[in-house]
Design a protein around this motif. Sequence first.
Motif, mmCIF file in Angstrom:
data_model
loop_
_atom_site.group_PDB
_atom_site.id
_atom_site.type_symbol
_atom_site.label_atom_id
_atom_site.label_comp_id
_atom_site.label_asym_id
_atom_site.label_seq_id
_atom_site.Cartn_x
_atom_site.Cartn_y
_atom_site.Cartn_z
ATOM 1 N N ALA A 171 0.836 -1.195 0.000
ATOM 2 C CA ALA A 171 0.000 0.000 0.000
ATOM 3 C C ALA A 171 0.871 1.245 0.000
ATOM 4 C CB ALA A 171 -0.907 0.014 1.235
ATOM 5 N N PRO A 172 0.323 2.383 -0.427
ATOM 6 C CA PRO A 172 1.053 3.636 -0.295
ATOM 7 C C PRO A 172 1.288 3.970 1.178
ATOM 8 C CG PRO A 172 -0.785 3.875 -1.829
ATOM 9 C CD PRO A 172 -0.963 2.557 -1.144
ATOM 10 N N ALA A 173 2.410 4.629 1.459
ATOM 11 C CA ALA A 173 2.714 5.092 2.814
ATOM 12 C C ALA A 173 2.884 6.607 2.827
ATOM 13 C CB ALA A 173 3.978 4.414 3.330
ATOM 14 N N GLY A 174 2.377 7.249 1.803
ATOM 15 C CA GLY A 174 2.460 8.696 1.693
ATOM 16 C C GLY A 174 1.805 9.147 0.414
ATOM 17 N N GLU A 175 1.812 10.440 0.180
ATOM 18 C CA GLU A 175 1.223 11.009 -1.021
ATOM 19 C C GLU A 175 2.287 11.153 -2.113
ATOM 20 O OE1 GLU A 175 -2.020 11.708 -1.464
ATOM 21 O OE2 GLU A 175 -2.327 10.815 0.540
ATOM 22 N N PRO A 176 1.877 11.122 -3.389
ATOM 23 C CA PRO A 176 2.842 11.336 -4.467
ATOM 24 C C PRO A 176 3.448 12.738 -4.403
ATOM 25 C CG PRO A 176 0.768 10.452 -5.308
ATOM 26 C CD PRO A 176 0.520 10.851 -3.887
ATOM 27 N N VAL A 177 4.733 12.825 -4.698
ATOM 28 C CA VAL A 177 5.458 14.090 -4.755
ATOM 29 C C VAL A 177 6.047 14.234 -6.150
ATOM 30 C CG1 VAL A 177 7.405 15.400 -3.847
ATOM 31 C CG2 VAL A 177 6.003 14.016 -2.295
ATOM 32 N N VAL A 178 5.868 15.394 -6.764
ATOM 33 C CA VAL A 178 6.417 15.640 -8.099
ATOM 34 C C VAL A 178 7.910 15.948 -7.981
ATOM 35 C CG1 VAL A 178 6.318 17.078 -10.165
ATOM 36 C CG2 VAL A 178 4.204 16.482 -8.959
ATOM 37 N N LEU A 179 8.730 15.170 -8.685
ATOM 38 C CA LEU A 179 10.178 15.401 -8.685
ATOM 39 C C LEU A 179 10.578 16.418 -9.746
ATOM 40 C CD1 LEU A 179 11.508 11.756 -8.157
ATOM 41 C CD2 LEU A 179 10.772 13.439 -6.450
ATOM 42 N N PHE A 180 10.030 16.299 -10.945
ATOM 43 C CA PHE A 180 10.227 17.297 -11.992
ATOM 44 C C PHE A 180 9.243 17.025 -13.120
ATOM 45 C CE2 PHE A 180 13.343 13.950 -12.960
ATOM 46 C CZ PHE A 180 13.118 13.704 -14.303
ATOM 47 N N THR A 181 9.161 17.948 -14.067
ATOM 48 C CA THR A 181 8.273 17.800 -15.212
ATOM 49 C C THR A 181 9.081 17.755 -16.506
ATOM 50 O OG1 THR A 181 7.928 20.155 -15.601
ATOM 51 C CG2 THR A 181 6.483 19.087 -13.977
ATOM 52 N N ALA A 182 8.424 17.285 -17.555
ATOM 53 C CA ALA A 182 9.114 17.055 -18.825
ATOM 54 C C ALA A 182 9.583 18.342 -19.492
ATOM 55 C CB ALA A 182 8.206 16.278 -19.773
ATOM 56 N N SER A 183 8.940 19.468 -19.188
ATOM 57 C CA SER A 183 9.300 20.722 -19.856
ATOM 58 C C SER A 183 10.489 21.425 -19.198
ATOM 59 C CB SER A 183 8.103 21.674 -19.860
ATOM 60 O OG SER A 183 7.810 22.120 -18.541
ATOM 61 N N GLN A 184 10.939 20.955 -18.034
ATOM 62 C CA GLN A 184 11.962 21.678 -17.290
ATOM 63 C C GLN A 184 13.354 21.678 -17.928
ATOM 64 O OE1 GLN A 184 9.987 20.547 -13.019
ATOM 65 N NE2 GLN A 184 12.161 21.054 -12.999
ATOM 66 N N PRO A 185 13.817 20.565 -18.524
ATOM 67 C CA PRO A 185 15.175 20.592 -19.089
ATOM 68 C C PRO A 185 15.312 21.647 -20.180
ATOM 69 C CG PRO A 185 14.350 18.346 -18.945
ATOM 70 C CD PRO A 185 13.195 19.233 -18.650
ATOM 71 N N GLU A 186 16.490 22.233 -20.273
ATOM 72 C CA GLU A 186 16.713 23.261 -21.285
ATOM 73 C C GLU A 186 16.645 22.684 -22.690
ATOM 74 O OE1 GLU A 186 21.599 23.286 -21.436
ATOM 75 O OE2 GLU A 186 20.540 24.822 -20.288
ATOM 76 N N TRP A 187 16.880 21.362 -22.817
ATOM 77 C CA TRP A 187 16.834 20.735 -24.130
ATOM 78 C C TRP A 187 15.455 20.174 -24.485
ATOM 79 C CZ3 TRP A 187 15.498 16.185 -22.127
ATOM 80 C CH2 TRP A 187 16.113 15.760 -20.945
ATOM 81 N N ALA A 188 14.450 20.374 -23.629
ATOM 82 C CA ALA A 188 13.091 19.931 -23.950
ATOM 83 C C ALA A 188 12.601 20.657 -25.203
ATOM 84 C CB ALA A 188 12.156 20.204 -22.782
ATOM 85 N N ASP A 189 11.795 19.970 -26.005
ATOM 86 C CA ASP A 189 11.255 20.548 -27.238
ATOM 87 C C ASP A 189 10.102 21.477 -26.888
ATOM 88 O OD1 ASP A 189 10.271 21.183 -29.697
ATOM 89 O OD2 ASP A 189 9.859 19.126 -30.337
ATOM 90 N N LYS A 190 10.396 22.759 -26.789
ATOM 91 C CA LYS A 190 9.411 23.745 -26.344
ATOM 92 C C LYS A 190 8.349 24.041 -27.409
ATOM 93 C CE LYS A 190 11.419 24.642 -22.311
ATOM 94 N NZ LYS A 190 12.565 23.761 -22.199
ATOM 95 N N THR A 191 8.498 23.457 -28.599
ATOM 96 C CA THR A 191 7.494 23.652 -29.638
ATOM 97 C C THR A 191 6.311 22.704 -29.500
ATOM 98 O OG1 THR A 191 8.484 22.074 -31.206
ATOM 99 C CG2 THR A 191 9.330 24.341 -31.224
ATOM 100 N N ARG A 192 6.444 21.719 -28.645
ATOM 101 C CA ARG A 192 5.380 20.728 -28.491
ATOM 102 C C ARG A 192 4.221 21.291 -27.670
ATOM 103 N NH1 ARG A 192 7.256 15.506 -29.777
ATOM 104 N NH2 ARG A 192 5.503 14.595 -28.673
ATOM 105 N N GLU A 193 3.018 20.791 -27.940
ATOM 106 C CA GLU A 193 1.850 21.202 -27.167
ATOM 107 C C GLU A 193 1.760 20.439 -25.854
ATOM 108 O OE1 GLU A 193 -1.647 20.875 -29.514
ATOM 109 O OE2 GLU A 193 -1.026 22.411 -30.962
ATOM 110 N N ALA A 194 2.408 19.270 -25.792
ATOM 111 C CA ALA A 194 2.439 18.480 -24.565
ATOM 112 C C ALA A 194 3.855 17.931 -24.389
ATOM 113 C CB ALA A 194 1.428 17.343 -24.618
ATOM 114 N N PHE A 195 4.210 17.635 -23.149
ATOM 115 C CA PHE A 195 5.564 17.200 -22.816
ATOM 116 C C PHE A 195 5.483 15.830 -22.141
ATOM 117 C CE2 PHE A 195 5.377 21.777 -22.878
ATOM 118 C CZ PHE A 195 6.493 22.127 -23.630
ATOM 119 N N ILE A 196 6.299 14.889 -22.635
ATOM 120 C CA ILE A 196 6.150 13.480 -22.270
ATOM 121 C C ILE A 196 7.256 13.037 -21.329
ATOM 122 C CG2 ILE A 196 6.228 11.128 -23.198
ATOM 123 C CD1 ILE A 196 4.861 12.274 -25.720
ATOM 124 N N THR A 197 6.861 12.328 -20.269
ATOM 125 C CA THR A 197 7.805 11.610 -19.401
ATOM 126 C C THR A 197 7.561 10.123 -19.568
ATOM 127 O OG1 THR A 197 6.235 11.940 -17.575
ATOM 128 C CG2 THR A 197 8.156 13.384 -17.645
#
Length: 282
Positions: free
Chosen positions: A161-187
């Motif tokens: 079972a879970p022993a805590g709540e989910p915590v966001v570590l980072f998002t797909a758009s954060q890296p400087e090399w992420a494709d900023k032209t996309r409408e959505a960002f994939i992890t």
Amino acid sequence: MTFKEINIRDPFVLPFDGKYYLYGTRGETAWTTAQGLDVYVSDDLENWSEAHECFSVPKGFWANKEIWAPEVHAYNGSFYMFVSLRSDTRPRGTQILKSDSPMGPFLPFTDDAITPREWEALDGTFYVDKNGDPYIVFCHEWVQVKDGQICAMKLTRDLSAPAGEPVVLFTASQPEWADKTREAFITDGPFMYRTKCGRLLMIWSTFTQSGYVQAVAYSDNGEIDGNWINDSLLFEENGGHGMIFDAYDGKKYLILHSPNENPLERPVLLEIAEENGNLKLK
């Protein structure tokens, strides 16, 4: 069999008791109704057995579509499979299965997905921190949040079972090399790895303008609760969703699928090395 004959996505290798066990998403049914998962066995990472079904969808099971990204981890004397699946009426989630053998059969250990039921969540991987506390690290999928997230959630010591709540570590758009032209960002496909010098890394996959890639992030405090910094790209040749393992000959390998095109994807094995706490292809 050789890798050229094995059509799987999201390959995962478990070295155990002198052999290598290879799991992955069945390429043929990756985006359709699926009935199970297979394991392939090798002594040398070159010649593999025929597919052996290690998980079959039980009658009345809550999910039967898109059975993705099986990972098998040895823990407390058993083998636990983290696998993502969904149905026509339920969002995708990662469920934990259990077996006494890496060959299976793997059976539901939890009654439902361990990830939040209302979330579109996938690609759960397993991590145990320095205190012995287990975590699932997974993706909150872009189809629901647009900017795909990688999250961590503490589990009970028995993984039930879970022993805590989910915590966001980072998002797909954060890296400087992420494709900023996309409408959505994939992890995709997080996998945790600790270097010899104690640095905690995560490899994961996303899209850049060059295509599907294997990326590396690291925690600034050496633990899951640190600030995660996206450091580099490890593989940029239309492949990813990889993991890292140590072979019996002392070499270290990254295995991923390439190309990222169904049904052409195959496992690709690449030797890697550590250099000052970083990973590089040899």
